[in-house]
Every structure is written in structure tokens, then in C-alpha cells.
Design a protein around this motif. Sequence first.
Motif, PDB file in Angstrom:
ATOM      1  N   ASP A 144     -10.523 -13.098 -32.422  1.00 27.34           N
ATOM      2  CA  ASP A 144     -10.046 -13.925 -33.326  1.00 27.34           C
ATOM      3  C   ASP A 144     -11.269 -15.128 -33.294  1.00 27.34           C
ATOM      4  N   THR A 145     -11.735 -15.559 -32.280  1.00 24.29           N
ATOM      5  CA  THR A 145     -12.667 -16.668 -32.419  1.00 24.29           C
ATOM      6  C   THR A 145     -14.188 -16.025 -32.981  1.00 24.29           C
ATOM      7  N   LEU A 146     -14.514 -14.938 -32.762  1.00 21.17           N
ATOM      8  CA  LEU A 146     -15.568 -14.460 -33.613  1.00 21.17           C
ATOM      9  C   LEU A 146     -15.607 -14.366 -35.077  1.00 21.17           C
ATOM     10  N   ARG A 147     -14.151 -14.130 -35.567  1.00 24.79           N
ATOM     11  CA  ARG A 147     -14.027 -14.130 -36.874  1.00 24.79           C
ATOM     12  C   ARG A 147     -14.103 -15.306 -37.496  1.00 24.79           C
ATOM     13  N   ARG A 148     -13.316 -16.534 -36.844  1.00 28.77           N
ATOM     14  CA  ARG A 148     -13.404 -17.868 -37.352  1.00 28.77           C
ATOM     15  C   ARG A 148     -14.644 -18.455 -37.367  1.00 28.77           C
ATOM     16  N   ALA A 149     -15.464 -18.032 -36.436  1.00 30.08           N
ATOM     17  CA  ALA A 149     -16.805 -18.532 -36.310  1.00 30.08           C
ATOM     18  C   ALA A 149     -17.731 -18.128 -37.228  1.00 30.08           C
ATOM     19  N   ALA A 150     -17.728 -16.677 -37.536  1.00 31.54           N
ATOM     20  CA  ALA A 150     -18.612 -16.171 -38.466  1.00 31.54           C
ATOM     21  C   ALA A 150     -18.052 -16.377 -40.074  1.00 31.54           C
ATOM     22  N   ALA A 151     -16.895 -17.077 -40.222  1.00 33.57           N
ATOM     23  CA  ALA A 151     -16.550 -17.485 -41.586  1.00 33.57           C
ATOM     24  C   ALA A 151     -17.432 -18.897 -42.023  1.00 33.57           C
ATOM     25  N   VAL A 152     -17.859 -19.525 -40.824  1.00 31.99           N
ATOM     26  CA  VAL A 152     -18.515 -20.820 -41.056  1.00 31.99           C
ATOM     27  C   VAL A 152     -20.222 -20.535 -41.115  1.00 31.99           C
ATOM     28  N   HIS A 153     -20.608 -19.396 -40.296  1.00 29.46           N
ATOM     29  CA  HIS A 153     -22.055 -19.131 -40.470  1.00 29.46           C
ATOM     30  C   HIS A 153     -22.318 -17.838 -39.849  1.00 29.46           C
ATOM     31  N   PRO A 154     -23.108 -17.124 -40.349  1.00 29.99           N
ATOM     32  CA  PRO A 154     -23.429 -15.804 -39.683  1.00 29.99           C
ATOM     33  C   PRO A 154     -24.020 -15.959 -38.269  1.00 29.99           C
ATOM     34  N   ILE A 155     -23.110 -15.109 -37.492  1.00 33.17           N
ATOM     35  CA  ILE A 155     -23.283 -15.209 -35.925  1.00 33.17           C
ATOM     36  C   ILE A 155     -24.494 -13.803 -35.614  1.00 33.17           C
ATOM     37  N   ALA A 156     -25.450 -14.224 -35.048  1.00 31.51           N
ATOM     38  CA  ALA A 156     -26.518 -13.275 -34.626  1.00 31.51           C
ATOM     39  C   ALA A 156     -25.733 -12.268 -33.564  1.00 31.51           C
ATOM     40  N   ASP A 157     -25.584 -12.778 -32.431  1.00 36.20           N
ATOM     41  CA  ASP A 157     -25.097 -11.999 -31.241  1.00 36.20           C
ATOM     42  C   ASP A 157     -23.631 -12.597 -30.453  1.00 36.20           C
ATOM     43  N   LEU A 158     -23.204 -11.963 -29.838  1.00 38.45           N
ATOM     44  CA  LEU A 158     -22.087 -12.348 -28.696  1.00 38.45           C
ATOM     45  C   LEU A 158     -22.730 -11.990 -27.397  1.00 38.45           C
ATOM     46  N   GLN A 159     -23.037 -12.890 -26.580  1.00 40.20           N
ATOM     47  CA  GLN A 159     -23.121 -12.809 -25.137  1.00 40.20           C
ATOM     48  C   GLN A 159     -22.169 -12.522 -24.244  1.00 40.20           C
ATOM     49  N   ILE A 160     -21.898 -11.628 -23.464  1.00 40.36           N
ATOM     50  CA  ILE A 160     -20.841 -11.338 -22.885  1.00 40.36           C
ATOM     51  C   ILE A 160     -21.202 -10.132 -21.799  1.00 40.36           C
ATOM     52  N   GLU A 161     -20.241 -10.282 -20.881  1.00 45.58           N
ATOM     53  CA  GLU A 161     -20.405  -9.275 -19.634  1.00 45.58           C
ATOM     54  C   GLU A 161     -19.873  -8.034 -20.084  1.00 45.58           C
ATOM     55  N   TYR A 162     -20.871  -6.933 -19.812  1.00 45.02           N
ATOM     56  CA  TYR A 162     -20.447  -5.367 -20.186  1.00 45.02           C
ATOM     57  C   TYR A 162     -21.232  -4.600 -19.136  1.00 45.02           C
ATOM     58  N   SER A 163     -20.529  -3.679 -18.459  1.00 47.32           N
ATOM     59  CA  SER A 163     -21.003  -2.800 -17.433  1.00 47.32           C
ATOM     60  C   SER A 163     -20.148  -1.817 -17.196  1.00 47.32           C
ATOM     61  N   LEU A 164     -20.742  -0.928 -16.247  1.00 45.91           N
ATOM     62  CA  LEU A 164     -19.505   0.108 -15.776  1.00 45.91           C
ATOM     63  C   LEU A 164     -18.660  -0.397 -15.381  1.00 45.91           C
ATOM     64  N   LEU A 165     -18.471  -1.439 -14.588  1.00 48.56           N
ATOM     65  CA  LEU A 165     -17.520  -2.399 -13.901  1.00 48.56           C
ATOM     66  C   LEU A 165     -16.710  -3.148 -14.689  1.00 48.56           C
ATOM     67  N   SER A 166     -17.293  -3.559 -15.860  1.00 46.15           N
ATOM     68  CA  SER A 166     -16.572  -4.509 -16.517  1.00 46.15           C
ATOM     69  C   SER A 166     -16.747  -4.112 -18.138  1.00 46.15           C
ATOM     70  N   ARG A 167     -15.574  -3.460 -18.650  1.00 46.81           N
ATOM     71  CA  ARG A 167     -15.432  -2.816 -19.694  1.00 46.81           C
ATOM     72  C   ARG A 167     -14.319  -3.359 -20.934  1.00 46.81           C
ATOM     73  N   GLY A 168     -13.925  -4.603 -20.494  1.00 48.52           N
ATOM     74  CA  GLY A 168     -12.809  -5.032 -21.284  1.00 48.52           C
ATOM     75  C   GLY A 168     -13.122  -5.360 -22.561  1.00 48.52           C
ATOM     76  N   ILE A 169     -14.537  -5.346 -23.235  1.00 48.86           N
ATOM     77  CA  ILE A 169     -14.773  -5.953 -24.355  1.00 48.86           C
ATOM     78  C   ILE A 169     -14.691  -4.553 -25.482  1.00 48.86           C
ATOM     79  N   GLU A 170     -14.291  -3.349 -24.979  1.00 47.30           N
ATOM     80  CA  GLU A 170     -14.242  -2.267 -25.673  1.00 47.30           C
ATOM     81  C   GLU A 170     -13.119  -2.027 -26.565  1.00 47.30           C
ATOM     82  N   GLN A 171     -12.116  -2.819 -26.136  1.00 46.68           N
ATOM     83  CA  GLN A 171     -10.859  -2.644 -26.731  1.00 46.68           C
ATOM     84  C   GLN A 171     -10.483  -3.408 -28.075  1.00 46.68           C
ATOM     85  N   GLU A 172     -11.053  -4.503 -28.123  1.00 44.57           N
ATOM     86  CA  GLU A 172     -10.848  -5.526 -29.241  1.00 44.57           C
ATOM     87  C   GLU A 172     -12.129  -5.996 -29.697  1.00 44.57           C
ATOM     88  N   ILE A 173     -13.028  -6.584 -28.702  1.00 42.34           N
ATOM     89  CA  ILE A 173     -13.959  -7.545 -28.933  1.00 42.34           C
ATOM     90  C   ILE A 173     -15.153  -6.715 -29.673  1.00 42.34           C
TER      91      ILE A 173
END
Length: 331
Positions: free
Chosen positions: A160-189
Motif C-alpha cells: 500500500d505504501t508503495l502505491r501511495r509513494a508512486a502516485a507522487v513520483h516514480p520510484i526506482a527501487d524498493l530495498q528490502i530483505e530477500y533471501s532463501l530464508l526471508s521470502r515474505g515479499i513474494e506474496q504481496e510486495i
Amino acid sequence: MDTRRLGATGPVVSALGLGLMGMSDLYGPADEAESVATIHAALDAGVNLLDTGDFYGMGHNELLVREALRGRARDSAVISVKFGGLRDPDGGFTGQDGRPAAVKNFAAYTLRRLGTDHIDVYRPSRLDPNVPIEDTVGAIKELIEAGHVRHVGLSEVGADTLRRAAAVHPIADLQIEYSLLSRGIEQEILPAARDLGIGITAYGVLSRGLLSGRWSSDRALTAGDFRGFSPRFQGENLEHNLKLVEALRSVAAEKEVTVAQVAIAWVAAQGTDIVPLVGARTRARLAESLGATGFSLSEAELKAIEAAVPAGAAAGARYDAGSMQALDSER
């Protein structure tokens, strides 16, 4: 070194980035000369994405970047800077400040410490719960219009925050933890980022050393190493997670690569819109990480990796309870 673009509107960067936090903070003492030599080795190998934060070592990390880039062309590096993390004189974290006036103040100090006239990607390190993301991104937009910043990035925010931010200005990237042991971003983010044309710079790809293949249950930690209270490194959690590493080691051995290399390559294989950040503090560790760019993973190998370390298999949260509550990405 292959390249990837950060999202639909961001800069073209190396397919592997170098995260610099550990050279100044949170993993115990680091050798400054070796840190500079490691940055030089990365640049010479074609790694141009350098990720820092103004609160890493309370400014030390940015000064380190300035020293490492001395005598080199400014455009030899894409400098990504996180801001907003508040510290006290003892090194403790006291909150987040995303107010527009604070954003511009942080940027002014960063520009001076880096010795440059622009920041390539500028991002709040965490969402300030007291400031609308639209206001924070709006301030970065004004810095872009003034020529001080090139691109907006975000860190550890939810869909949701991504969408709100992108409405103000294009966002190049989201820095976030992602690994074999941390896969929480795969569902929604991750799906939301892709819908919005936002790239992913993945940190923690080796889970702070757990997936390095060199961690042991009796390893002694130095003062200031936050893994001393990180849940995944404690007691039964650690024993469980090390068993996962051993399963991954079997897959790596079959491929004739190291555990760390297969873990990095797995992240890179999840999409060309994802750039893994490696936190190598020495040239030796950097060289190993660079080896992950020299091979690809087949479908059969990807399946074997995920069988060894299934999604959700890690024991323990990725941060302590207080830090987890501060993550918009975990809500």
C-alpha cells in the motif's frame, strides 16, 4: 559484469551491488584500509552500485565512500543512500524522521560527506509513522527538481505504501530483505512492485552470514555485532537454520560452487528486476560473491534449492520484536 535497470525509470546498475553497512556498523570492527580496497576491487570488477546510509557509523560510511571514490570519475558509481535513522551518542537507534525539512537537512549533510553534487538514489530507511509517505517522497521530488538527487528509492515498506509513494513520483527501487530464508515479499510486495515498475534491491541475501556456509553454532561474536541478539542466531533457532544450510551445501557441492554463491544466484534468478546486494567487507568475500555471477541455475537446480530450503523454513524472525514492529513491510 551484466547490468540491470532499477525498475522502469531508475539507473542501469551492475547485476550485483555492494552493501557497505558492515564496513562501519553493526557487525563488529572492520579494517578501514581493507574496506576501501574492497570498494576499489568491486568498482574494478564492474560493480557500480554502492549502497550506504547516512546513519551507518553516524556518517563514517559516507566518508568511507568519499575516500574510496577519490580520484575516480563520479559516474563510475551509482550511490544509493538511506536516510532518516536517528541515533544517539552511544550508537543506539531512537526513531525515524521523514519530515520534509529533515529530508533536505539529511541530504545536505550527505552531499558534503560524500563530496559530490548529487545522490543517485535517495531513500528513507524506514517509514516514519508520523509523516505521510507522500510528504517524504514529495521532499525527495523537490531535491530531484533542484538537481541534488536523481532517483527516489524506498526501503522496507509494504504494498500500500508503495502505491501511495508512486502516485507522487516514480520510484526506482524498493530495498528490502530477500533471501532463501526471508521470502515474505513474494506474496504481496513483489507483485505490487512489478505492477508499478519498481525494481528490487535485495539485501540480506546471505541472511547476515547464515547462508555463507561458514557459520557455526559455537562462533564467538564481537561487541557491537547485532547477531548476538538476532532471533535466527539464537539457540534452537540457530541449530535448525544451520541444518537448512547443510542441505543447501549438498546442492552447491553438486554444482561445484559455494553455499554463498548458490544463495546469491538464487536471488538473482528470481527476476531481472532484482539486484542482490552483498555485504562483503573484504576482498576475499567479495571475490566469492562475484563468483555467483559466473553461472546460471537450471530449472532442476532451482527446484533442488527450494527443496533444500523451502519457503518459510527459517526458524526465528529476521529482526528482534521491536525492530519488526518498525517495519511497514511486515504489517
